[in-house]
Design a protein around this motif. Structure first.
Motif, PDB file in Angstrom:
ATOM      1  N   PRO A  34       0.883  -1.226  -0.015  1.00 54.43           N
ATOM      2  CA  PRO A  34       0.119   0.018   0.004  1.00 54.43           C
ATOM      3  C   PRO A  34       0.569   1.308   0.120  1.00 54.43           C
ATOM      4  N   LYS A  35       1.873   1.266   0.587  1.00 54.78           N
ATOM      5  CA  LYS A  35       2.809   2.398   0.626  1.00 54.78           C
ATOM      6  C   LYS A  35       3.547   2.802  -0.766  1.00 54.78           C
ATOM      7  N   ALA A  36       3.787   1.757  -1.402  1.00 50.80           N
ATOM      8  CA  ALA A  36       4.096   2.126  -3.002  1.00 50.80           C
ATOM      9  C   ALA A  36       3.191   2.478  -3.634  1.00 50.80           C
ATOM     10  N   PHE A  37       1.983   2.272  -3.557  1.00 47.39           N
ATOM     11  CA  PHE A  37       0.929   2.470  -4.284  1.00 47.39           C
ATOM     12  C   PHE A  37       0.410   4.036  -3.782  1.00 47.39           C
ATOM     13  N   LEU A  38       0.476   4.677  -2.498  1.00 50.78           N
ATOM     14  CA  LEU A  38       0.288   5.762  -1.878  1.00 50.78           C
ATOM     15  C   LEU A  38       1.258   6.663  -2.590  1.00 50.78           C
ATOM     16  N   GLU A  39       2.661   6.303  -2.775  1.00 55.52           N
ATOM     17  CA  GLU A  39       3.609   7.027  -3.284  1.00 55.52           C
ATOM     18  C   GLU A  39       3.320   7.420  -4.634  1.00 55.52           C
ATOM     19  N   PHE A  46      -4.576   7.481 -12.110  1.00 56.57           N
ATOM     20  CA  PHE A  46      -5.363   6.301 -12.422  1.00 56.57           C
ATOM     21  C   PHE A  46      -6.776   6.359 -12.738  1.00 56.57           C
ATOM     22  N   ASP A  47      -7.122   5.577 -13.603  1.00 59.54           N
ATOM     23  CA  ASP A  47      -8.526   5.439 -13.953  1.00 59.54           C
ATOM     24  C   ASP A  47      -9.409   4.606 -13.014  1.00 59.54           C
ATOM     25  N   LEU A  48      -8.736   3.545 -12.489  1.00 56.50           N
ATOM     26  CA  LEU A  48      -9.132   2.501 -11.611  1.00 56.50           C
ATOM     27  C   LEU A  48      -8.248   1.980 -10.773  1.00 56.50           C
ATOM     28  N   ALA A  49      -8.526   1.611  -9.440  1.00 56.53           N
ATOM     29  CA  ALA A  49      -7.384   0.953  -8.502  1.00 56.53           C
ATOM     30  C   ALA A  49      -8.241  -0.370  -8.183  1.00 56.53           C
ATOM     31  N   ILE A  50      -7.384  -1.629  -8.097  1.00 58.99           N
ATOM     32  CA  ILE A  50      -7.907  -2.676  -7.863  1.00 58.99           C
ATOM     33  C   ILE A  50      -6.782  -3.212  -6.502  1.00 58.99           C
ATOM     34  N   ILE A  51      -7.635  -3.026  -5.301  1.00 57.54           N
ATOM     35  CA  ILE A  51      -6.740  -3.112  -3.973  1.00 57.54           C
ATOM     36  C   ILE A  51      -7.245  -4.571  -3.173  1.00 57.54           C
ATOM     37  N   ASP A  52      -6.098  -5.264  -3.078  1.00 59.33           N
ATOM     38  CA  ASP A  52      -6.353  -6.468  -2.255  1.00 59.33           C
ATOM     39  C   ASP A  52      -6.985  -6.022  -0.954  1.00 59.33           C
ATOM     40  N   LEU A  53      -7.775  -6.912  -0.233  1.00 57.07           N
ATOM     41  CA  LEU A  53      -8.423  -6.499   1.077  1.00 57.07           C
ATOM     42  C   LEU A  53      -7.598  -7.110   2.099  1.00 57.07           C
ATOM     43  N   THR A  54      -6.655  -7.910   1.856  1.00 62.80           N
ATOM     44  CA  THR A  54      -5.931  -8.434   2.879  1.00 62.80           C
ATOM     45  C   THR A  54      -4.315  -8.295   2.629  1.00 62.80           C
ATOM     46  N   LEU A  55      -4.019  -7.124   2.900  1.00 64.83           N
ATOM     47  CA  LEU A  55      -2.582  -6.825   2.718  1.00 64.83           C
ATOM     48  C   LEU A  55      -1.926  -6.634   3.971  1.00 64.83           C
ATOM     49  N   PRO A  56      -0.789  -6.905   4.065  1.00 65.93           N
ATOM     50  CA  PRO A  56      -0.113  -6.958   5.482  1.00 65.93           C
ATOM     51  C   PRO A  56       0.272  -5.622   6.116  1.00 65.93           C
ATOM     52  N   GLN A  57       0.403  -4.689   5.583  1.00 62.10           N
ATOM     53  CA  GLN A  57       0.589  -3.342   6.168  1.00 62.10           C
ATOM     54  C   GLN A  57      -0.614  -2.735   6.231  1.00 62.10           C
ATOM     55  N   MET A  58      -1.634  -2.664   5.376  1.00 61.74           N
ATOM     56  CA  MET A  58      -2.769  -2.076   5.665  1.00 61.74           C
ATOM     57  C   MET A  58      -3.713  -2.821   4.793  1.00 61.74           C
TER      58      MET A  58
END
Length: 64
Positions: A34-39, A46-58
């Motif tokens: 998530p940190k890399a994505f936020l950076e 982006f037009d769309l974000a696909i985000i895993d619901l079970t990431l280790p950091q958040m």
């Protein structure tokens, strides 16, 4: 071309989805954390974000 950001810590799954979406002329940028994505959001749109619901950091859940 549609710009997609994918936050997925499973590299094999991320590559599978990236290859599939490329068949539909979608450009996917993969982020393992998530940190890399936020950076990336600081400099990329982006037009769309696909985000895993079970990431280790958040996780990708909002408001829970």
């Amino acid at each position: 071309m549609i710009q997609i950001a994918m936050v997925e810590d499973d590299a094999e799954l991320a590559q599978l989805l990236t290859d599939f979406l490329a068949n539909f002329s979608m450009d996917v940028s993969n982020y393992a954390t998530p940190k890399a994505f936020l950076e990336a959001l600081k400099t990329h749109a982006f037009d769309l974000a696909i985000i895993d619901l079970t990431l280790p950091q958040m996780d990708g859940q909002i408001g829970r």
